[in-house]
Design a protein around this motif. Sequence first.
Motif, PDB file in Angstrom:
ATOM      1  N   UNK A  80      44.767  47.079  36.366  1.00 30.43           N
ATOM      2  CA  UNK A  80      43.806  46.147  35.780  1.00 30.43           C
ATOM      3  C   UNK A  80      42.984  45.544  36.913  1.00 30.43           C
ATOM      4  N   UNK A  81      41.793  46.080  37.129  1.00 30.86           N
ATOM      5  CA  UNK A  81      40.910  45.565  38.173  1.00 30.86           C
ATOM      6  C   UNK A  81      40.102  44.421  37.582  1.00 30.86           C
ATOM      7  N   UNK A  82      40.335  43.219  38.055  1.00 28.00           N
ATOM      8  CA  UNK A  82      39.593  42.058  37.574  1.00 28.00           C
ATOM      9  C   UNK A  82      38.251  42.014  38.298  1.00 28.00           C
ATOM     10  N   UNK A  83      37.135  42.299  37.600  1.00 27.11           N
ATOM     11  CA  UNK A  83      35.842  42.318  38.284  1.00 27.11           C
ATOM     12  C   UNK A  83      35.430  40.963  38.828  1.00 27.11           C
ATOM     13  N   UNK A  84      35.939  39.885  38.201  1.00 20.62           N
ATOM     14  CA  UNK A  84      35.623  38.547  38.731  1.00 20.62           C
ATOM     15  C   UNK A  84      36.275  38.357  40.096  1.00 20.62           C
ATOM     16  N   UNK A  85      37.530  38.800  40.214  1.00 24.07           N
ATOM     17  CA  UNK A  85      38.202  38.717  41.510  1.00 24.07           C
ATOM     18  C   UNK A  85      37.535  39.643  42.521  1.00 24.07           C
TER      19      UNK A  85
END
Length: 587
Positions: A80-85
């Motif tokens: 799960x790549x968090x684009x915000x992070x």
Amino acid sequence: MYQLYDPIKNVQTPVLFFTGKGGVGKTSVACSTAVSLTDVGKKVLLVSTDPASNLQDVFGIDLTSDPIEVPNVKNLFASNIDPEEAASAYREKTVGPYRDKLPESVVNQMEEQLSGACTVEIAAFDEFSHILANDYILTQYDHVLFDTAPTGHTLRLLSLPTAWNGYLEESTHGASCLGPLSGLGDKKNLYQKAVQALSDDEKTTLILVARPEESTLVEANRASMELRDIGIQNQMMIINGLLQSHVPTDAVSKAFYESQQASLKQIPESLQQMKTLSLPYISYSLTGVNSLRQLVSEHPYIEKEVKSNEIELDQLSELNDVIDDFSTRNTRVIFTMGKGGVGKTSVASAIAVVLSERGHKVHLTTTDPASHLDYIFKNRAVDENLSISSINPETEVETYKKEIITAAGELSEGELSYLKEDLESPCTEEIAVFRAFADVVSRSENEIVVIDTAPTGHTLLLLDSSEAYHKEMNRSTGKIPGNVKELLPRLRDPEETGVVIVTLAEETPVFESTRLQEDLKRAQIVPKWWVINRSLYATGTNDPILKARASSEKQWIKKIEEDLAEQSALIPWTSEVKIGLPTKTYV
């Protein structure tokens, strides 16, 4: 009408990208596809780059950017790549070296420039490019599934040679994506390889996910054409949430079914030529492996109602309470805001009409196509106290682009190509329309102004300095109109301006509305009301599937009431846009 989607039969390539409007069920469809493929012995990597993804909740495990095997599902790995992070790390990499070298005000402005949608999009692309262009990873799995695809704008922008040369550092023309692109460094070869993989019909399939609703089908068509333009031709569409039958004696059930069928008859012509499959409207939450398998099975219906405390509907505020509040307080500017498809225009229209009927002079405007307002008011005489206009984003953007290009002066062919593509950014439309908003809001001296949609907090903060105004608002004339200078202070004044966030009682719309509220609060604008639109729970339907689905709304209604909104109101689902106060009439 459409055959059911069967991943075993319909998946033909090793790489799949799922894309579509927020809330259409991309994550659920991607997860169901992944589980189905592993059930026949395939090794699958599932990667989410969707900021609204609930991938962790679906499988009941903690996920990070590093893939781990999903328990009880052999050969399924997920990350799960968090684009915000990713965007935060990307932003820090770009800004960090300047923290001790430039004034704090300059650093803050750099950070704000890197806070928008463009940065998140490019950072997400950076993350999945490392997978898509990695031959080793692609040989380790039979299928790699991405929940959310890059937009055509980002891919076109990164394919232009000018994006990779000194023009980025030397340009003074203020292209809106210069900030996000400034951290790309030497990744040209990586990105080119990723774009080539996306365009390879033997390797990649783009799966457009839509609901049987006009707004999601329009979005699917836009994404399809945009991505075809850059060579991604291998596409298919899944209509998710199609009610297979209805209860004729239940007014809500009958209207719901007929509304979906009417929307499907309006599918854009270019989508009609595409391979299209369907998934049924379901009554249960798609969490856990069994429910994911059930979704794509031949008999996918599990009718079970979520058991929890009931909500006393007579104790909830209604749209009338929202209008009473604005009328009593003599609020001069009212914005309805929210993501596409939640009903902002219909809510704004209802507020404007009722206020005018109560004797207020009202002006209603929208950035939705003029035909939408025309449709809403086509069979209704407009009250003498109500005037209506429409801000056409296409017209505003074209005018703005011409000003920027003219002001840029002599450019090489490559520089001009880059500047033109940069001006396709979502930021450009927001800034161009911002100027038109300023003109409309200035009418509030003499009438209440109701505006469907407004600039985001990011755009407002980006423009909140003389330097940014000069760069972003008036690069062509060198001076700032007075109504533009006055707009932000006016929006921040709660005595003058009221912001209504419109949402649905579903996870993704609530998540996105929460982000919108946080964005606005950064710009010192606090939404006055949340309106929960199109609620099945408020209809009292007895259709088994719809009733079970309605019960799932309760947790989101409670979350909005208790945790998110200063004040909230509930509007029942109806099959047609109603002008004025909504009633429980569903046809």
